[in-house]
Design a protein around this motif. Structure first.
Motif: not given
Length: 215
Positions: A136-152, A87-99
């Motif tokens: 995996a997202l960082q390795r994709m050929s996106l213009r830019a990629q940011y990961s958000f790690r919110p706490g509370l 759910i977390t990895y496979d689905t996200t990476i598939h979606f990212a590749k599609a867009v």
């Protein structure tokens, strides 16, 4: 900007959607999800799909966007690693590749988690899987990629999809904020918009970075 957004029926995604609909820098939002967001707005278009893995890379409905705010996610409670990874990895990476296939100049913002494990080798299962996804997202050929790690996170007063303990966080936030690092949900939305427009000095945004980018 024109943005694609997922997870609008979850706490983070709904808050990010509210910010996008109210933000003058966003021209339109394509919400992609399994069920309706429950909102109606001139900027908002909904594309309902039963499974993100069914999306095709040649899907023209995904074309014409500047950024994707991927806020879909699920708790790891009660799940084994294989199921959570699917759910977390496979689905996200598939979606990212599609867009990305439809938008070669795309910025992809991913909602990760506080204490995500970038080494992918730690003892906490969800943190390893989130770290694997970030990498995996960082390795994709996106213009830019940011990961958000919110706490509370403090929900917005306009949210309608809060469940369980999340219904009460807005009342407890002033006290909990004394012990836990956090930010407001709308700040995540503003930070996502800002990073997509102007970039940011880090690829991984912790709560302090989210607040900085939001302002």
């Amino acid at each position: 900007m024109k943005v694609i957004l997922t997870g609008a029926t979850g706490m983070v995604g709904e808050g990010v959607l509210i910010e996008c609909l109210n933000n003058k820098n966003i021209e339109s939002v394509l919400y992609v999800g399994r069920k309706t967001s429950g909102r109606s707005h001139p900027k908002l278009t909904e594309y309902l799909v039963s499974d993100f893995l069914s999306l095709q890379s040649n899907d023209s409905r995904l074309a014409g966007y500047d950024a994707c705010f991927y806020c879909a996610g699920i708790s790891s409670v009660g799940m084994d690693e294989a199921e959570y990874t699917h759910i977390t990895y496979d689905t996200t990476i598939h979606f990212a590749k599609a867009v990305l296939n439809q938008n070669p100049n795309l910025v992809f913002n991913f909602v990760s988690g506080f204490h995500t494990d970038s080494s992918e080798k730690g003892k906490v299962m969800w943190a390893r899987v989130k770290g694997k996804t970030e990498n995996a997202l960082q390795r994709m050929s996106l213009r830019a990629q940011y990961s958000f790690r919110p706490g509370l996170m403090k929900p917005d007063k306009e949210q309608i999809h809060l469940k369980g303990f999340n219904k009460y966080i807005k009342f407890l936030y002033p006290v909990l904020g004394l012990f836990y690092t956090g930010c407001e949900i709308r700040e995540i939305g503003r930070a996502m918009i800002s990073t997509a427009q102007f970039g940011y000095s880090k690829k991984i945004l912790e709560p302090i970075d989210i607040k900085k980018a939001a302002n």
